[in-house]
Design a protein around this motif. Structure first.
Motif: not given
Length: 285
Positions: A35, A38-39, A41-43, A45-46, A49
């Motif tokens: 978890y 995964v969290q 990785l999302y951060i 990618d943010a 960006n």
């Protein structure tokens, strides 16, 4: 005897209870770890960006070390989430995949000479990227194609000192990892190129002249490549020789996002082509 049997039964039951408990903890820790990643990785990618937004909205006609994108970005939330973002332009470096090219190949030659790396290693590089026929001792099939990563230099046989630098007497020579690339079209940004790259543009550029270039651009970035002749000691002949390989802006950027989520730590490297607005390389570490 009965006491011994009861005791053995108790110990056996205790073992299974403890084992089940430990398995439960292990499973829980595994789930939390997944978890967390995964969290993270999302951060990451943010974070990418955000860096992309900064680069896309920057003045793209001139890129220099005075630009906002050069400043590291750090963010933390209650010590449970930590994020750091760093942006570097790849156009400040010399593209080793262009070794052997007419003109640009001379820049690579100068780089190897300046770094005191043997001509044999450069020959092996040329064979590996398919610029020269031949073979050499290696434990891997010779690629005969451009490198996808600088770490292929290890497969070619480059030593740690060639990659990360060495001390010869009192003089330090940096390694290829810190001043070369495999991603650009060969244009070198004179507003961001480090001293060793500037020296490799032409054999007549010594430490003194390279330092003058750095001092000049620190006061005001070069607006066009021909502004180099405004630097004392830089001649029109030098400019004519290298003008096709230099620029005052960058297209390729290396974005490094480090994320910490609780005990989970993650590093993601992105190589971003701003001209085409696409990711050309991504690695999760």
């Amino acid at each position: 005897m009965i006491i011994i049997v009861v005791l053995m039964a108790f110990l056996t039951m205790s073992f299974y209870v403890i084992d089940s408990y430990q398995s439960s903890i292990s499973t829980n820790n595994y789930v939390q770890s997944v978890y967390g990643k995964v969290q993270a990785l999302y951060i990451a990618d943010a974070g990418f960006n955000l860096a992309k937004y900064i680069l896309d909205n920057d003045d793209q006609s001139v890129d220099s070390l005075q630009d906002k994108w050069t400043l590291p970005f750090n963010y933390s939330q209650n010590s449970s989430i930590k994020v750091s973002i760093s942006i570097y332009d790849e156009n400040r470096y010399i593209n080793l995949n262009l070794a052997g090219d007419p003109g640009y190949g001379k820049i690579v030659d100068n780089l190897f000479k300046n770094l005191m790396i043997s001509p044999e290693k450069e020959r092996n590089l040329l064979v590996w990227i398919g610029r020269q026929e031949g073979t050499f001792q290696t434990g891997y099939p010779v690629k005969k194609a451009p490198m996808d990563s600088l770490y292929e230099l290890i497969l070619i046989g480059f030593k740690d000192e060639d990659l990360n630098g060495k001390l010869l007497g009192k003089d330090f020579y940096p390694g290829l990892i810190g001043i070369s690339t495999v991603y650009t079209n060969g244009k070198i940004n004179i507003n961001t190129a480090p001293l060793w790259v500037l020296k490799s543009l032409d054999e007549r550029i010594d430490d003194n002249l390279a330092q003058k270039i750095i001092e000049k651009r620190s006061k005001e970035p070069f607006k066009q490549a021909k502004d180099l002749v405004l630097v004392d000691g830089f001649t029109f002949d030098m400019l004519y020789k290298i003008q096709n390989y230099i620029d005052v802006k960058s297209d390729i950027f290396h974005i490094v996002v480090n994320v910490g989520v609780g005990s989970t730590e993650l590093k993601v490297d992105y190589v971003y082509d701003r001209a085409e607005k696409r990711i050309i390389y991504k690695e999760i570490l």
